[in-house]
Design a protein around this motif. Structure first.
Motif, PDB file in Angstrom:
ATOM      1  N   GLY A 259       0.816  -1.218   0.000  1.00 15.46           N
ATOM      2  CA  GLY A 259       0.000   0.000   0.000  1.00 15.46           C
ATOM      3  C   GLY A 259       0.843   1.258   0.000  1.00 15.46           C
ATOM      4  N   HIS A 260       2.115   1.110   0.367  1.00 14.67           N
ATOM      5  CA  HIS A 260       2.963   2.305   0.419  1.00 14.67           C
ATOM      6  C   HIS A 260       4.004   2.326  -0.701  1.00 14.67           C
ATOM      7  N   MET A 261       3.707   1.584  -1.759  1.00  7.61           N
ATOM      8  CA  MET A 261       4.493   1.745  -2.995  1.00  7.61           C
ATOM      9  C   MET A 261       3.959   2.997  -3.680  1.00  7.61           C
ATOM     10  N   PRO A 269      -1.279  13.034  -0.454  1.00  5.45           N
ATOM     11  CA  PRO A 269      -0.445  12.670   0.696  1.00  5.45           C
ATOM     12  C   PRO A 269      -0.948  11.384   1.359  1.00  5.45           C
ATOM     13  N   CYS A 270       0.000  10.647   1.933  1.00  4.94           N
ATOM     14  CA  CYS A 270      -0.326   9.371   2.580  1.00  4.94           C
ATOM     15  C   CYS A 270       0.011   9.465   4.068  1.00  4.94           C
ATOM     16  N   ILE A 271      -0.593   8.598   4.866  1.00  2.00           N
ATOM     17  CA  ILE A 271      -0.335   8.605   6.316  1.00  2.00           C
ATOM     18  C   ILE A 271       1.131   8.305   6.633  1.00  2.00           C
ATOM     19  N   CYS A 272       1.845   7.690   5.664  1.00  2.00           N
ATOM     20  CA  CYS A 272       3.245   7.334   5.927  1.00  2.00           C
ATOM     21  C   CYS A 272       4.184   8.511   5.709  1.00  2.00           C
ATOM     22  N   GLY A 273       3.665   9.622   5.176  1.00  2.00           N
ATOM     23  CA  GLY A 273       4.498  10.796   4.962  1.00  2.00           C
ATOM     24  C   GLY A 273       4.871  11.000   3.503  1.00  2.00           C
ATOM     25  N   GLY A 276       1.391   9.956  -3.110  1.00  2.00           N
ATOM     26  CA  GLY A 276       1.105   9.089  -4.253  1.00  2.00           C
ATOM     27  C   GLY A 276       1.221   7.605  -3.962  1.00  2.00           C
ATOM     28  N   CYS A 277       1.138   7.219  -2.671  1.00  2.00           N
ATOM     29  CA  CYS A 277       1.161   5.792  -2.332  1.00  2.00           C
ATOM     30  C   CYS A 277      -0.110   5.134  -2.883  1.00  2.00           C
ATOM     31  N   LEU A 278       0.010   3.841  -3.181  1.00  2.00           N
ATOM     32  CA  LEU A 278      -1.133   3.083  -3.695  1.00  2.00           C
ATOM     33  C   LEU A 278      -2.337   3.226  -2.757  1.00  2.00           C
TER      34      LEU A 278
END
Ligand SMILES: [Zn+2]
Length: 421
Positions: A259-261, A269-273, A276-278
């Motif tokens: 999910g974070h590719m 933005p993604c929760i991981c920082g 454009g994460c999947l």
């Protein structure tokens, strides 16, 4: 023989030398589990049949069978009838020689606990309400549930051998610690230790997506595919990786965070920082947001009839199944981004099959077909382009069964049991 059997009181004592929750210490441990698994699927078989099927020497099989009989897990049940001359003795798994517990925590307000025999057949199960997602509350709920299940089944506590737990989040399977599970609000929670203290049996924990991958490998339609990627598409996106017939956890236990590719440069933005994460593009909330935008822009769809702001994924899946254009466009959009990540995974890891499952279940077939079509036009080799992408063949009850199977696997990979006379 009236020996009573019990696995060691703490799984922690078994950690030394263990690579991961599904890891076997030695070829002998693996073979012991293979023999039990064979007898689970073939209720009665002779030593020669088992040895031939598993490609073991007769001496090895005789040794393993002797060990399992000594422990009471396998018994002799007469001979074959129609063989001229010799009458090989048949072996059978003594399914009632012990029981394991499966625990699944898919929802925030309840957990699912099941009691299984050695054949991994469900004896009984119940859903237990959770007061909170705090580990102590979960341990209390599982304990209470187990108490009820033992009463219901008439089994005694000392017949329980181990418990397997399917947990959300990143799990360090070798220690049973949940490193991070956002939906539970957990950070470095020693789930195995907490549950072992409450249940007084060895407990083994692994991530729910990893266990789904293991379930596909052990029980799914494509069982035995030893290079397999299982992708869970639901509220988030994650993957379980099976390589060489073993779960791959990575150094920190977080392998498979597909999910974070990043699949879109400078994407949302993604929760991981990252951006454009999947997951930031195709998680359920991202998909619902996209549909809301299309509806606000005047897209024609049966989903217009859903209450404003109250659209849920089930309605979207239902609309996909009725051929709604907007819902199908949403599915196409998910397939587009998912195929980019899947293509990278295939180029990187060369799996023999990719299986899609999770909450997307009811439309997993349609999604898999779309991803497969997209993959067919890219890829370095013919094998990469032709890698099958298929929907899961396991039902929603699978995580509980696989959690129990994880416990069984561990029980039979433990070389030494305490035998109480
Ligand atoms: Zn991310």
């Amino acid at each position: 023989m009236s020996r009573r059997l019990r696995a060691p009181a703490s799984a922690s004592a078994l950690d030394e030398g263990r690579g991961g929750a599904e890891g076997f210490r030695s070829t002998r441990d693996l073979n012991r589990f293979r023999v039990v698994s064979f007898l689970r699927e073939h209720p009665r078989a002779s030593r020669v049949e088992i040895a031939n099927e598993l490609q073991l020497s007769t001496a090895t099989l005789t040794h393993i069978a002797g060990e399992l009989m000594e422990l009471g897990y396998v018994c002799e049940v007469g001979t074959t009838q129609s063989v001229r001359g010799r009458h090989p003795i048949l072996l059978e798994l003594n399914r009632a020689a012990g029981y394991v517990v499966g625990v699944e925590m898919e929802h925030l307000d309840c957990c699912n606990v099941g009691l299984f025999d050695l054949g991994c057949e469900l004896v009984c199960q119940r859903e237990q309400h959770l007061r909170s997602t705090g580990p102590q509350d979960i341990a209390a709920a599982v304990g209470e549930s187990l108490h009820g299940l033992l009463a219901e089944s008439g089994l005694a506590r000392d017949q329980l051998l181990a418990a397997g737990v399917s947990s959300p989040g990143v799990v360090a399977a070798d220690t049973g610690t949940v490193v991070r599970a956002a939906k539970m609000g957990w950070h470095d929670v020693p789930l195995r230790r907490v549950l072992e203290a409450a249940l007084d049996i060895p407990v083994f924990v692994d991530n729910e997506t990893n266990l789904s991958a293991l379930g596909e490998y052990r029980y799914g339609r494509y069982r035995g595919s030893s290079e397999l990627i299982y992708i869970d598409v639901g509220p988030g996106v994650g993957a379980g990786l099976i390589f060489g017939g073993q779960l791959f956890h990575g150094a920190s236990g977080s392998a498979g965070e597909v999910g974070h590719m990043v699949v879109q440069a400078d994407g949302p933005p993604c929760i991981c920082g990252a951006r454009g994460c999947l997951e930031a593009l195709i998680s359920q909330s991202a998909t619902l947001r996209w549909i809301d935008e299309q509806l606000a822009g005047g897209a024609a769809s049966a989903l217009q009839r859903e209450p404003r702001g109250g659209l849920g994924m089930q309605a979207v899946y239902d609309a996909i199944n009725t051929g709604d254009a907007l819902a199908l466009a949403a599915l196409e959009r998910i397939a587009f981004y998912l195929s980019q990540a899947t293509s990278s995974l295939i180029n990187l890891l060369s799996p023999s099959i990719v299986i899609l499952g999770g909450e997307v279940g009811t439309v997993a077939g349609q999604l898999a077909a779309r991803v497969a079509v997209r993959l067919g036009s890219v890829g370095l080799t013919e094998a990469a382009r032709m890698t099958p992408v298929v929907p899961t063949s396991l039902g929603r009850a699978a995580p509980l069964i696989v959690a129990a199977s994880l416990a069984l696997e561990q029980v039979f990979s433990i070389p030494v049991f305490n035998i109480r006379s």
